[in-house]
Design a protein around this motif. Structure first.
Motif, PDB file in Angstrom:
ATOM      1  N   THR A 148     -62.881  -5.836  24.444  1.00 55.99           N
ATOM      2  CA  THR A 148     -61.775  -6.797  24.578  1.00 55.99           C
ATOM      3  C   THR A 148     -60.437  -6.078  24.629  1.00 55.99           C
ATOM      4  O   THR A 148     -59.570  -6.414  25.459  1.00 55.99           O
ATOM      5  N   GLU A 149     -60.268  -5.089  23.768  1.00 56.06           N
ATOM      6  CA  GLU A 149     -59.015  -4.326  23.767  1.00 56.06           C
ATOM      7  C   GLU A 149     -58.832  -3.561  25.079  1.00 56.06           C
ATOM      8  O   GLU A 149     -57.721  -3.486  25.613  1.00 56.06           O
ATOM      9  N   GLU A 150     -59.921  -3.038  25.627  1.00 55.50           N
ATOM     10  CA  GLU A 150     -59.831  -2.289  26.883  1.00 55.50           C
ATOM     11  C   GLU A 150     -59.476  -3.205  28.051  1.00 55.50           C
ATOM     12  O   GLU A 150     -58.696  -2.828  28.928  1.00 55.50           O
ATOM     13  N   ILE A 151     -60.059  -4.397  28.063  1.00 51.41           N
ATOM     14  CA  ILE A 151     -59.719  -5.354  29.123  1.00 51.41           C
ATOM     15  C   ILE A 151     -58.236  -5.697  29.065  1.00 51.41           C
ATOM     16  O   ILE A 151     -57.527  -5.664  30.078  1.00 51.41           O
ATOM     17  N   ASN A 152     -57.746  -6.007  27.878  1.00 53.84           N
ATOM     18  CA  ASN A 152     -56.335  -6.367  27.731  1.00 53.84           C
ATOM     19  C   ASN A 152     -55.420  -5.193  28.048  1.00 53.84           C
ATOM     20  O   ASN A 152     -54.374  -5.366  28.695  1.00 53.84           O
ATOM     21  N   ALA A 153     -55.803  -3.994  27.627  1.00 54.38           N
ATOM     22  CA  ALA A 153     -54.975  -2.817  27.891  1.00 54.38           C
ATOM     23  C   ALA A 153     -54.923  -2.479  29.371  1.00 54.38           C
ATOM     24  O   ALA A 153     -53.939  -1.891  29.847  1.00 54.38           O
ATOM     25  N   SER A 154     -55.961  -2.867  30.125  1.00 55.21           N
ATOM     26  CA  SER A 154     -55.991  -2.555  31.558  1.00 55.21           C
ATOM     27  C   SER A 154     -54.939  -3.327  32.346  1.00 55.21           C
ATOM     28  O   SER A 154     -54.546  -2.917  33.437  1.00 55.21           O
ATOM     29  N   GLY A 155     -54.534  -4.461  31.798  1.00 57.44           N
ATOM     30  CA  GLY A 155     -53.581  -5.303  32.511  1.00 57.44           C
ATOM     31  C   GLY A 155     -54.225  -6.279  33.478  1.00 57.44           C
ATOM     32  O   GLY A 155     -53.520  -6.983  34.217  1.00 57.44           O
ATOM     33  N   ALA A 156     -55.559  -6.369  33.490  1.00 58.93           N
ATOM     34  CA  ALA A 156     -56.242  -7.327  34.372  1.00 58.93           C
ATOM     35  C   ALA A 156     -55.810  -8.742  34.019  1.00 58.93           C
ATOM     36  O   ALA A 156     -55.813  -9.121  32.849  1.00 58.93           O
ATOM     37  N   ARG A 157     -55.476  -9.505  35.038  1.00 53.68           N
ATOM     38  CA  ARG A 157     -55.073 -10.896  34.832  1.00 53.68           C
ATOM     39  C   ARG A 157     -56.136 -11.869  35.309  1.00 53.68           C
ATOM     40  O   ARG A 157     -56.108 -13.047  34.978  1.00 53.68           O
ATOM     41  N   ILE A 158     -57.075 -11.363  36.122  1.00 53.90           N
ATOM     42  CA  ILE A 158     -58.248 -12.137  36.517  1.00 53.90           C
ATOM     43  C   ILE A 158     -59.462 -11.261  36.246  1.00 53.90           C
ATOM     44  O   ILE A 158     -59.504 -10.104  36.677  1.00 53.90           O
ATOM     45  N   LEU A 159     -60.445 -11.799  35.529  1.00 53.38           N
ATOM     46  CA  LEU A 159     -61.648 -11.045  35.191  1.00 53.38           C
ATOM     47  C   LEU A 159     -62.861 -11.797  35.737  1.00 53.38           C
ATOM     48  O   LEU A 159     -63.174 -12.901  35.293  1.00 53.38           O
ATOM     49  N   PHE A 160     -63.526 -11.188  36.713  1.00 50.90           N
ATOM     50  CA  PHE A 160     -64.758 -11.760  37.242  1.00 50.90           C
ATOM     51  C   PHE A 160     -65.908 -11.357  36.317  1.00 50.90           C
ATOM     52  O   PHE A 160     -66.080 -10.177  36.015  1.00 50.90           O
ATOM     53  N   VAL A 161     -66.675 -12.358  35.886  1.00 48.58           N
ATOM     54  CA  VAL A 161     -67.745 -12.120  34.911  1.00 48.58           C
ATOM     55  C   VAL A 161     -69.083 -12.402  35.588  1.00 48.58           C
ATOM     56  O   VAL A 161     -69.319 -13.520  36.070  1.00 48.58           O
ATOM     57  N   GLY A 162     -69.954 -11.394  35.640  1.00 47.61           N
ATOM     58  CA  GLY A 162     -71.249 -11.529  36.296  1.00 47.61           C
ATOM     59  C   GLY A 162     -72.394 -11.210  35.375  1.00 47.61           C
ATOM     60  O   GLY A 162     -73.045 -10.182  35.523  1.00 47.61           O
ATOM     61  N   LEU A 163     -72.647 -12.076  34.413  1.00 48.48           N
ATOM     62  CA  LEU A 163     -73.729 -11.869  33.443  1.00 48.48           C
ATOM     63  C   LEU A 163     -74.885 -12.831  33.656  1.00 48.48           C
ATOM     64  O   LEU A 163     -75.908 -12.711  32.984  1.00 48.48           O
ATOM     65  N   GLY A 164     -74.732 -13.782  34.572  1.00 40.92           N
ATOM     66  CA  GLY A 164     -75.769 -14.786  34.780  1.00 40.92           C
ATOM     67  C   GLY A 164     -75.634 -15.946  33.811  1.00 40.92           C
ATOM     68  O   GLY A 164     -75.138 -15.801  32.690  1.00 40.92           O
ATOM     69  N   CYS A 165     -76.076 -17.112  34.253  1.00 39.99           N
ATOM     70  CA  CYS A 165     -76.038 -18.330  33.430  1.00 39.99           C
ATOM     71  C   CYS A 165     -77.246 -18.346  32.499  1.00 39.99           C
ATOM     72  O   CYS A 165     -78.367 -18.032  32.918  1.00 39.99           O
ATOM     73  N   PRO A 166     -77.075 -18.696  31.220  1.00 43.30           N
ATOM     74  CA  PRO A 166     -75.887 -19.204  30.535  1.00 43.30           C
ATOM     75  C   PRO A 166     -75.091 -18.124  29.799  1.00 43.30           C
ATOM     76  O   PRO A 166     -74.111 -18.436  29.115  1.00 43.30           O
ATOM     77  N   LYS A 167     -75.487 -16.867  29.938  1.00 45.68           N
ATOM     78  CA  LYS A 167     -74.861 -15.800  29.170  1.00 45.68           C
ATOM     79  C   LYS A 167     -73.380 -15.659  29.488  1.00 45.68           C
ATOM     80  O   LYS A 167     -72.544 -15.482  28.588  1.00 45.68           O
ATOM     81  N   GLN A 168     -73.031 -15.725  30.799  1.00 51.83           N
ATOM     82  CA  GLN A 168     -71.631 -15.502  31.156  1.00 51.83           C
ATOM     83  C   GLN A 168     -70.729 -16.637  30.670  1.00 51.83           C
ATOM     84  O   GLN A 168     -69.584 -16.404  30.267  1.00 51.83           O
ATOM     85  N   GLU A 169     -71.233 -17.864  30.679  1.00 51.34           N
ATOM     86  CA  GLU A 169     -70.426 -18.987  30.200  1.00 51.34           C
ATOM     87  C   GLU A 169     -70.195 -18.889  28.692  1.00 51.34           C
ATOM     88  O   GLU A 169     -69.096 -19.164  28.199  1.00 51.34           O
ATOM     89  N   ARG A 170     -71.217 -18.473  27.966  1.00 47.92           N
ATOM     90  CA  ARG A 170     -71.054 -18.285  26.519  1.00 47.92           C
ATOM     91  C   ARG A 170     -70.037 -17.167  26.255  1.00 47.92           C
ATOM     92  O   ARG A 170     -69.188 -17.288  25.359  1.00 47.92           O
ATOM     93  N   TRP A 171     -70.147 -16.087  27.023  1.00 52.23           N
ATOM     94  CA  TRP A 171     -69.228 -14.963  26.823  1.00 52.23           C
ATOM     95  C   TRP A 171     -67.788 -15.395  27.089  1.00 52.23           C
ATOM     96  O   TRP A 171     -66.881 -15.067  26.305  1.00 52.23           O
ATOM     97  N   MET A 172     -67.569 -16.122  28.150  1.00 51.10           N
ATOM     98  CA  MET A 172     -66.201 -16.546  28.474  1.00 51.10           C
ATOM     99  C   MET A 172     -65.649 -17.478  27.403  1.00 51.10           C
ATOM    100  O   MET A 172     -64.486 -17.335  26.988  1.00 51.10           O
ATOM    101  N   ALA A 173     -66.465 -18.420  26.942  1.00 59.83           N
ATOM    102  CA  ALA A 173     -65.996 -19.350  25.913  1.00 59.83           C
ATOM    103  C   ALA A 173     -65.664 -18.610  24.626  1.00 59.83           C
ATOM    104  O   ALA A 173     -64.651 -18.910  23.965  1.00 59.83           O
ATOM    105  N   GLU A 174     -66.499 -17.632  24.278  1.00 57.33           N
ATOM    106  CA  GLU A 174     -66.249 -16.861  23.058  1.00 57.33           C
ATOM    107  C   GLU A 174     -64.985 -16.015  23.161  1.00 57.33           C
ATOM    108  O   GLU A 174     -64.362 -15.691  22.134  1.00 57.33           O
TER     109      GLU A 174
END
Length: 248
Positions: A148-174
């Motif tokens: 999480t710290e690395e994502i924020n430090a990168s400056g990414a403002r859009i993050l595409f998440v490819g973990l498959g359903c339902p894992k990616q939806e749980r990850w995004m909500a968390e």
């Protein structure tokens, strides 16, 4: 907003979904977008906790044609499909045009490398500032904090998440409120745009037969999903529409 078997699906378009993602990203907001198909609806039907987190998303697009047909039946006659792989391309194109940095989380390491290379080649101005292929196991709290710290430090403002359903939806909500980016759960788009998996022909997509094309590509992995979910979805939707007609 419309509910299909209790799960939210938003009548929207590529233009509207792309516009919202870019606007939220430019404002530095933490949001998440789900792209919904029959699999997601049935996962939500079977698991109330999963249904709750999908319904709490900032946008849920109709990725699968059966959901498009349901939206048309439920008062949105001009609804079109908002397909995750195509939405990925449109968001990347607009992000490149507007200078919005993006990142990618998920996929196999080789697929992720190919995905990033293909998208940067297709959209020369695209700023890819983060990419990570996590292990298949759950991350430890320490590992998750570091990611999480690395994502924020990168400056990414859009993050595409490819973990498959339902894992990616749980990850995004968390990670809403933790990851300072707009998270898009686009699943198979990673493999499609990496060139690892072929997409169904356009005519099969229009007829709602993409599942059949994918089944023949990966029968060992997908047969349980389609055997379990598709017949139940058809039956439950039929019963839901029948109740609506009786009520009307």
């Amino acid at each position: 907003m419309v509910q299909i078997l209790g799960m939210r699906v938003d009548p929207t378009s590529y233009e509207e979904a792309t516009g919202k993602a870019i606007a939220w990203a430019e404002a530095g907001e933490s949001r998440y977008i789900c792209v919904a198909n029959v699999h997601m609806v049935m996962e939500a039907y079977d698991d109330p906790s999963f249904r709750t987190l999908v319904n709490a998303a900032d946008l849920v697009t109709p990725d699968g044609m059966p959901l498009v047909w349901m939206l048309r039946r439920l008062g949105h006659p001009h609804q079109e499909r908002v397909y995750g792989p195509e939405l990925t391309l449109r968001v990347c194109e607009e992000a490149a045009r507007r200078g919005v940095p993006v990142g990618f989380y998920g996929g196999h390491p080789e697929a992720l490398e190919a995905l990033v290379g293909n998208l940067k080649s297709r959209f020369p101005g695209l700023q890819v500032v983060y990419s990570y292929s996590p292990p298949f196991r759950a991350l430890t709290p320490e590992e998750d904090k570091r990611v999480t710290e690395e994502i924020n430090a990168s400056g990414a403002r859009i993050l595409f998440v490819g973990l498959g359903c339902p894992k990616q939806e749980r990850w995004m909500a968390e990670h809403k409120g933790k990851v300072r980016a707009v998270m898009l759960g686009v699943g198979a788009a990673f493999d499609f745009h990496a060139g690892r998996v072929r997409q169904a022909p356009a005519w099969m997509q229009r007829m709602g037969l993409e599942w059949l094309f994918r089944f023949f590509q990966e029968p060992g992995r997908l047969w349980r999903r389609y055997l379990k979910h598709n017949p139940r979805f058809l039956l439950l939707v039929f019963l839901e529409l029948t109740r609506m007609r009786r009520f009307a």
